[in-house]
Scaffold this active site. Structure first.
Site, PDB file in Angstrom:
ATOM      1  N   SER A  62     -44.118 -25.781 -28.063  1.00  0.00           N
ATOM      2  CA  SER A  62     -43.186 -25.060 -27.193  1.00  0.00           C
ATOM      3  C   SER A  62     -42.708 -25.897 -26.006  1.00  0.00           C
ATOM      4  O   SER A  62     -41.692 -25.575 -25.414  1.00  0.00           O
ATOM      5  CB  SER A  62     -43.812 -23.755 -26.687  1.00  0.00           C
ATOM      6  OG  SER A  62     -44.721 -24.008 -25.639  1.00  0.00           O
ATOM      7  N   LYS A  78     -46.405 -23.790 -19.766  1.00  0.00           N
ATOM      8  CA  LYS A  78     -44.981 -23.457 -19.662  1.00  0.00           C
ATOM      9  C   LYS A  78     -44.418 -24.030 -18.368  1.00  0.00           C
ATOM     10  O   LYS A  78     -45.150 -24.432 -17.468  1.00  0.00           O
ATOM     11  CB  LYS A  78     -44.788 -21.926 -19.634  1.00  0.00           C
ATOM     12  CG  LYS A  78     -45.270 -21.191 -20.862  1.00  0.00           C
ATOM     13  CD  LYS A  78     -44.299 -21.312 -22.028  1.00  0.00           C
ATOM     14  CE  LYS A  78     -44.802 -20.613 -23.273  1.00  0.00           C
ATOM     15  NZ  LYS A  78     -45.332 -21.471 -24.311  1.00  0.00           N
TER      16      LYS A  78
END
Ligand SMILES: *[C@@H]1O[C@H](CO)[C@@H](O)[C@H](O)[C@H]1NC(C)=O
Length: 178
Positions: free
Chosen positions: A32, A84
């Site tokens: 990701s 993230k």
């Protein structure tokens, strides 16, 4: 000799304890955060996954900045954690990725996080804003494999996505009550 060994033992123990409080090293899972982290994970001969140095003092002494890459508890899996990038912080206004989505104003103590790889990430675009208290630390650099060694930079954010950045000082609890 024995005394010396004892002393070495004590310093090693101290060093381990200190490093555990202030920094830690962990592997990054998944794709990701490509291309920033694990860039070659999809190739036929993948490079080993990235191990990163995580700065745990940010959580205690200062707050995380927009554009930083952070390690945080997963909002969907109580035992899991995720890596993230922070797009927005409390009182900021962000535009979700989905075309035509309503703007989101972040509540006190909340932030909006996203993976760098828009096609491969489960992030605030699916689970919404997350509490700042989920943050465990900031990713400072890749430490392994050696070919990948280097700093993980904070990134300039797209003003189309971070529509409004609130730069007022955080209000103190006592002020809020007045
Ligand atoms: C951790 O973050 C603090 C606050 O931003 C900074 O002063 C310190 O140098 C960082 N430590 C490391 C090891 O990067």
């Amino acid at each position: 000799m024995r005394k010396l060994l004892q002393r070495v033992g004590v310093s090693v123990a101290l060093a381990v304890t200190v490093s555990d409080v202030f920094v830690s090293v962990m592997p990054v899972q998944g794709t990701s955060m490509q291309p920033t982290l694990n860039p070659d994970a999809h190739k036929p001969v993948p490079t080993p996954r990235d191990w990163v140095l995580v700065n745990k003092t940010v959580q205690r002494f200062s707050s995380v900045q927009r554009g930083d890459v952070v390690v945080m508890k997963s909002p969907t899996d109580p035992k899991g954690r995720m890596v993230k990038r922070v797009l927005g912080k409390e009182f900021d206004v962000v535009r979700p990725r989905a075309v035509g989505a309503h703007l989101v104003t972040l509540r006190a103590g909340h932030m909006w996080v996203e993976g760098d790889n828009a096609d491969r990430t489960i992030d605030s675009n699916s689970f919404g804003p997350v509490s700042e208290s989920m943050v465990q630390g900031r990713v400072e650099c890749v430490v392994w494999p050696p070919s990948r060694w280097g700093r993980v930079r904070s990134q300039q954010l797209d003003s189309q996505r971070l529509v409004y950045a609130n730069n007022r000082k955080k209000t103190k609890k006592s002020d809020r009550n007045n």
